[in-house]
Design an enzyme around this catalytic site. Structure first.
Site, PDB file in Angstrom:
ATOM      1  N   LEU A 515       0.772  -1.369   0.198  1.00 28.71           N
ATOM      2  CA  LEU A 515       0.095  -0.192  -0.044  1.00 28.71           C
ATOM      3  C   LEU A 515       0.966   1.459  -0.004  1.00 28.71           C
ATOM      4  O   LEU A 515       0.480   2.329  -0.499  1.00 28.71           O
ATOM      5  CB  LEU A 515      -0.894   0.047   1.247  1.00 28.71           C
ATOM      6  CG  LEU A 515      -2.114  -1.098   1.162  1.00 28.71           C
ATOM      7  CD1 LEU A 515      -2.781  -1.007   2.531  1.00 28.71           C
ATOM      8  CD2 LEU A 515      -2.829  -1.123   0.125  1.00 28.71           C
ATOM      9  N   ALA A 519       8.015   5.326   7.364  1.00 25.99           N
ATOM     10  CA  ALA A 519       9.341   5.557   8.096  1.00 25.99           C
ATOM     11  C   ALA A 519      10.151   4.317   8.357  1.00 25.99           C
ATOM     12  O   ALA A 519      11.310   4.302   8.129  1.00 25.99           O
ATOM     13  CB  ALA A 519       8.996   6.403   9.074  1.00 25.99           C
ATOM     14  N   GLY A 521       9.173   0.970   7.495  1.00 22.86           N
ATOM     15  CA  GLY A 521       8.989  -0.084   6.443  1.00 22.86           C
ATOM     16  C   GLY A 521       7.973   0.046   5.503  1.00 22.86           C
ATOM     17  O   GLY A 521       7.422   1.072   5.406  1.00 22.86           O
ATOM     18  N   VAL A 523       3.730  -0.997   4.243  1.00 25.02           N
ATOM     19  CA  VAL A 523       2.731  -1.167   4.683  1.00 25.02           C
ATOM     20  C   VAL A 523       1.829  -2.150   3.691  1.00 25.02           C
ATOM     21  O   VAL A 523       1.974  -1.869   2.274  1.00 25.02           O
ATOM     22  CB  VAL A 523       1.790  -0.118   4.783  1.00 25.02           C
ATOM     23  CG1 VAL A 523       0.282  -0.340   5.313  1.00 25.02           C
ATOM     24  CG2 VAL A 523       2.474   0.706   5.948  1.00 25.02           C
ATOM     25  N   LYS A 539       1.308  -3.027   8.953  1.00 31.41           N
ATOM     26  CA  LYS A 539       2.638  -2.220   8.766  1.00 31.41           C
ATOM     27  C   LYS A 539       3.619  -3.113   9.405  1.00 31.41           C
ATOM     28  O   LYS A 539       3.498  -3.385  10.708  1.00 31.41           O
ATOM     29  CB  LYS A 539       2.336  -1.049   9.594  1.00 31.41           C
ATOM     30  CG  LYS A 539       3.468  -0.163   9.621  1.00 31.41           C
ATOM     31  CD  LYS A 539       3.062   1.463  10.214  1.00 31.41           C
ATOM     32  CE  LYS A 539       3.951   2.315  10.000  1.00 31.41           C
ATOM     33  NZ  LYS A 539       3.534   3.538   9.829  1.00 31.41           N
ATOM     34  N   ASP A 633       4.010  14.199  13.588  1.00 33.22           N
ATOM     35  CA  ASP A 633       4.051  14.115  12.113  1.00 33.22           C
ATOM     36  C   ASP A 633       2.796  14.421  11.489  1.00 33.22           C
ATOM     37  O   ASP A 633       2.249  13.501  10.728  1.00 33.22           O
ATOM     38  CB  ASP A 633       4.546  12.680  11.805  1.00 33.22           C
ATOM     39  CG  ASP A 633       5.125  12.729  10.129  1.00 33.22           C
ATOM     40  OD1 ASP A 633       5.231  13.673   9.566  1.00 33.22           O
ATOM     41  OD2 ASP A 633       5.236  11.512   9.816  1.00 33.22           O
TER      42      ASP A 633
END
Ligand SMILES: *[C@@H]1O[C@H](CO)[C@@H](O)[C@H](O)[C@H]1NC(C)=O
Ligand SMILES: *[C@@H]1O[C@H](CO)[C@@H](O)[C@H](O)[C@H]1NC(C)=O
Ligand SMILES: *[C@@H]1O[C@H](CO)[C@@H](O)[C@H](O)[C@H]1NC(C)=O
Ligand SMILES: *[C@@H]1O[C@H](CO)[C@@H](O)[C@H](O)[C@H]1NC(C)=O
Ligand SMILES: *[C@@H]1O[C@H](CO)[C@@H](O)[C@H](O)[C@H]1NC(C)=O
Ligand SMILES: *[C@@H]1O[C@H](CO)[C@@H](O)[C@H](O)[C@H]1NC(C)=O
Ligand SMILES: CC(=O)N[C@H]1CO[C@H](CO)[C@@H](O)[C@@H]1O
Length: 800
Positions: A515, A519, A521, A523, A539, A633
């Site tokens: 998908l 940050a 790895g 998903v 994730k 974030d």
């Protein structure tokens, strides 16, 4: 159903042997006694879960405590004790007499006695953890009505009822804190001026005193048998403290810890080896930063500094030049190891005798005696040096010099202080620099910093179009069932489902459909089967550092306890060997980014609703959930939209893990003028205000439907490249039309538009202290408060 049967039969097995012990303490007659010795001596409840008897004190093998504890957990946590102030010597004896329980030392001197009504005929340790003395058929005395520092399910506290903390983890003498349901119905936590009973102003209040007009006063503090802790008001309404407890086979307790934090804990009854007491919530949220306290020393004692650490518990530390009164009592306050005598100034220049140590963002807010303003830092140092009363000067906000006198009270680390403490120390006989403290200080400041990596998050959802969630309803029912079943390996202390790696590998069809990349790895799209199939986003966090891996479960607990309609739900996780994965609900309407910056400009009303949704989600993270979460974030790629276009914040709570990851450094974000607050580059403490900044940027993007930085505007329009600057210019010139272009819906709603822009400009102030908090943001967005004219966001930068 198979699900339900397994744990049930398990717990039956578990209980059976315990019944065998029942004859021991279920019903005691007058004359029964126990002796304090190395042998175990206790009376068990019928189920064997609770025991009443003697416990050897840790720090002194020949002293014993008469107590009640959980007998079936390894740490045998104590929930009640009789003689905290008078430990019993070896061979002391407790006897059930017709006058109640009597504790005597080997010389028959009385150490403690239960104050009993009527003539006692029998006694029993109950399965609820209550030791009850009977007078025929009525209760003559019970430990539940004489609580110490802990309250248990099915126990109540009446008005004037008190919990009193112990002195330290291992010292059961009366401690410095008290919880009380006051006569007026207010539940308060306050410090006690030992050895008297006088309490200082409360540092926590439930606010249930009632005002006879709109609310009814509190009547009882009730811990009901399903684990809910609430204040029952006179009109029978309930005022719930904290969040909903987990259901299932758990022990619950709420304890006034020796450091003043009232914490609700739970832990699985079944023993799997690594279970522990998990804090569910606590009061107050931040015991160090209590603005209301005016009297007393504060949590840490005089001259000490309080810092919040794990589980919102405080630690205390002496500033340099000061040391603990009692070296074994971290919470007992500090003394200066010099005294400045006012005559000393005649002995030569004070500069030769005294200097300053600097502690950033540290304050003793209740100890000042003079404010000098406007003043420079140099002036401040000089003034304090020359003044023999001055122990500390706080220089803050660029021009304020607060002089403080001894004893310093309510010391705390306060990231919002925007200033520093200048601590006067004697030269010569104190070391000039105390690196540990400065170092520690720096660490504390850096703690919430999520360096770097901030960047990618879950932009993976970007390209995503839907797969249907046919059996969402079925899933919800299923989820509910799952929650009730305490399967040993399927849950951490929260209600999250624990998956095996194999299971997720299958769910994602061998990690086939990607998908997006974040940050840590990648998903993946997946489908999990819980009776029916539901789509999920999985994730993979396989690149975590060792430190971050250790934090993983802690952070999961934090995330797992969040629940808000504007947050993406975490459904489960996998912590299997090398693998760490998170399983989120799958939202099929993509990210805010694709919604805003797509081909068609979405409607104004929808956009307003989205802005409100994000603001509410953030308010929840900052102020309403159990553990404060700074997202760090916030950006449109991290906001997902559900079927009804509700904004749902994702990737929250991962900041801590990122911060532990040393490979992400500050340099990684440098130069990306986007959503990142300038605080990051300035080495300022990272507070909730960084999220407020990002929200401001996001709000402007929502208003204008354009990105905060338009990289590909070339030559012609560079002055518009940075959205925040441009928006401020447009606002100053009164040309909001330019900002929203041809958006007639927005222009027709000029009042809201103007308001939204003003709020956004307040949020993106370069000075974090000027930015509002999310609560104020929402009030301003809603128009329930007047919005002052915002100043220029970056007063220091040169405008061309
Ligand atoms: C406890 O023992 C007393 C005396 O033997 C008896 O009268 C009473 O009924 C017992 N209570 C229970 C709950 O068994
Ligand atoms: C004391 O209790 C422990 C654990 O419950 C048990 O292993 C031990 O045998 C007991 N000792 C005596 C003397 O009863
Ligand atoms: C006694 O000390 C041990 C280890 O030092 C600790 O694990 C235990 O919890 C202590 N017991 C009490 C009653 O404080
Ligand atoms: C517990 O602390 C009190 C207060 O400092 C002290 O007087 C007492 O001796 C301590 N008790 C033990 C067993 O250490
Ligand atoms: C405990 O309180 C909760 C919340 O008010 C309620 O839902 C539950 O039914 C109560 N349980 C019992 C056993 O009274
Ligand atoms: C002052 O306190 C520090 C610890 O804070 C200690 O190392 C130092 O020796 C003390 N100096 C005197 C004169 O007591
Ligand atoms: C982009 C996208 O997937 N939009 C969908 C969002 O949800 C509504 C209602 O379910 C659909 O009609 C949209 O197509």
């Amino acid at each position: 159903m198979a699900f339900a049967l397994v744990p049930l039969s398990f717990s039956l097995l578990f209980l059976l042997p315990s019944f065998a012990l029942a004859q021991n303490g279920g019903n005691l007659t007058v004359g029964a006694s126990l002796t304090a010795s190395d042998q175990n001596s206790s009376w068990l409840s019928p189920s064997g879960e609770f025991a009443f008897g003697f416990r050897q004190l840790n720090n002194s093998v020949d002293l014993f405590l008469l107590a009640i504890w959980y007998d079936q957990i390894p740490d045998k946590t104590i929930v009640w004790y009789a003689n905290g102030d008078d430990p019993a010597p070896k061979n002391s004896k407790v006897e059930l007499t017709d006058g109640g329980l009597v504790l005597t030392d080997p010389r028959r001197a009385e150490l403690w006695r239960s104050v009993t009504t009527g003539a006692v005929t029998s006694g029993a340790m109950t399965d609820a953890g209550n030791f009850v003395l009977q007078d025929g058929h009525s209760v003559a005395w019970e430990s539940f009505k004489n609580p110490t520092d802990t309250i248990l399910p099915s126990q109540t506290l009446d008005r004037q009822g008190v919990l009193s903390s112990r002195y330290s983890d291992t010292n059961f003498s009366r401690g410095r804190f008290q919880l009380k349901l006051q006569e007026d119905g207010n539940l308060v936590l306050a410090t006690v001026n030992l050895p008297s009973d006088h309490t200082n102003e409360p540092y926590y209040e439930s606010g249930t005193e009632g005002d006879s007009i709109s609310s009814s006063p509190g009547y009882q503090l009730i811990f009901n048998s399903s684990g809910y802790l609430y204040i029952l008001r006179e009109n029978r309404q309930k005022f719930t403290l904290g969040v909903e407890p987990p259901t299932g086979n758990f022990y619950h307790r709420a304890t006034l810890n020796f450091d003043g934090v009232f914490t609700y804990y739970y832990r699985p009854k079944a023993s799997t080896g690594n279970e522990r007491w998990t804090p569910l919530w606590n009061k107050p949220i931040n015991i160090c930063q209590n603005s209301r306290v005016t009297a007393g020393s504060g949590v840490c004692g005089f001259n000490s500094v309080c810092t919040l650490v794990q589980d919102q518990r405080p630690t205390c530390e002496c500033p340099s030049g000061y040391s603990l009164f009692d070296p074994n009592d971290q919470y007992g306050g500090c003394k200066a190891n010099f005294t400045q005598r006012c005559e000393e100034s005649e002995m030569g220049p004070v500069e030769d005798l005294y200097g300053f140590e600097v502690l950033l963002n540290t304050d003793w807010p209740t100890s000042d005696y003079a404010l000098l303003q406007p003043f420079t830092e140099d002036g401040c140092r000089q003034s304090c040096l020359q003044d023999c009363m001055c122990a500390v000067a706080i220089f803050r906000s660029g021009d304020m010099c607060w002089k403080k006198k001894l004893p310093l009270s309510n010391g705390r680390v306060d990231p919002n202080l925007d200033g520093k403490a200048l601590i006067k120390v004697r030269r010569g006989d104190v070391p000039r620099i105390k690196p540990e403290i400065l170092e520690k200080e720096k660490k504390n400041r850096d703690d919430p910093v999520v360096v770097g990596a901030v960047l990618l998050g879950c932009s993976m959802f970007a390209n995503l179009l839907l797969v249907s969630a046919i059996c969402l309803g079925c899933f919800l029912i299923r989820q509910k069932k799952l929650k009730r079943i305490p399967q040993q390996d399927s849950f951490v202390e929260t209600n999250l489902r624990c998956f095996g790696f194999k299971e997720l590998e299958e769910a994602t069809d061998g990690f086939k459909e990607e998908l997006g990349r974040g940050a840590f790895g990648i998903v993946y799209k997946g489908v999990i089967n819980v009776g029916c199939s539901i789509p999920v986003a999985v994730k993979r966090l396989d690149t975590l550092t060792r430190d971050a891996m250790k934090e993983f479960r802690t952070e999961l607990n934090v995330i797992g306890q969040t629940h808000h309609k504007n947050l993406v739900r975490l459904l489960g996780f996998c912590d299997d060997g090398e693998h760490r994965l998170l399983v989120y609900e799958f939202l099929r309407n993509g990210t805010l980014s694709s919604f805003l910056f797509g081909d068609k400009k979405p409607g104004w009303i929808k956009r307003i609703q989205i802005a409100f949704g994000i603001a509410r989600g953030l308010l929840y993270l900052h102020e309403e959930c159990n553990t404060q979460i700074i997202h760090c974030d916030i950006k449109p790629q991290n906001i997902l939209l559900d079927d009804c276009y509700n904004a749902r914040i994702c990737d929250f709570g991962l900041a801590k893990l990122l911060s532990l990851d040393q490979s992400y450094t500050l340099t990684a974000i440098r130069g990306t003028k986007g959503y990142v607050a300038p605080d990051w580059f300035r080495n300022l403490p990272i507070t909730v205000k960084v999220d407020v900044y990002s929200f401001g940027v996001l709000l402007l993007e929502i208003i204008c439907c354009r990105r905060s930085v338009e990289m590909d505007i070339e030559g012609t329009n560079t002055e518009n490249a940075i959205l925040t600057d441009w928006a401020y210019d447009c606002y100053c010139e009164g040309s909001l039309d330019t900002l929203v272009g041809q958006d007639t819906d927005a222009l027709d709603d000029r009042e809201n538009l103007q308001r939204f822009v003003m709020v956004a400009i307040w949020c993106v102030q370069e000075d974090p202290s000027l930015r509002p908090v999310m609560k104020q943001v929402i009030q301003m967005l809603e128009g329930v408060v007047e919005i002052p004219i915002p100043p220029c966001p970056c007063p220091f930068s040169v405008t061309t």
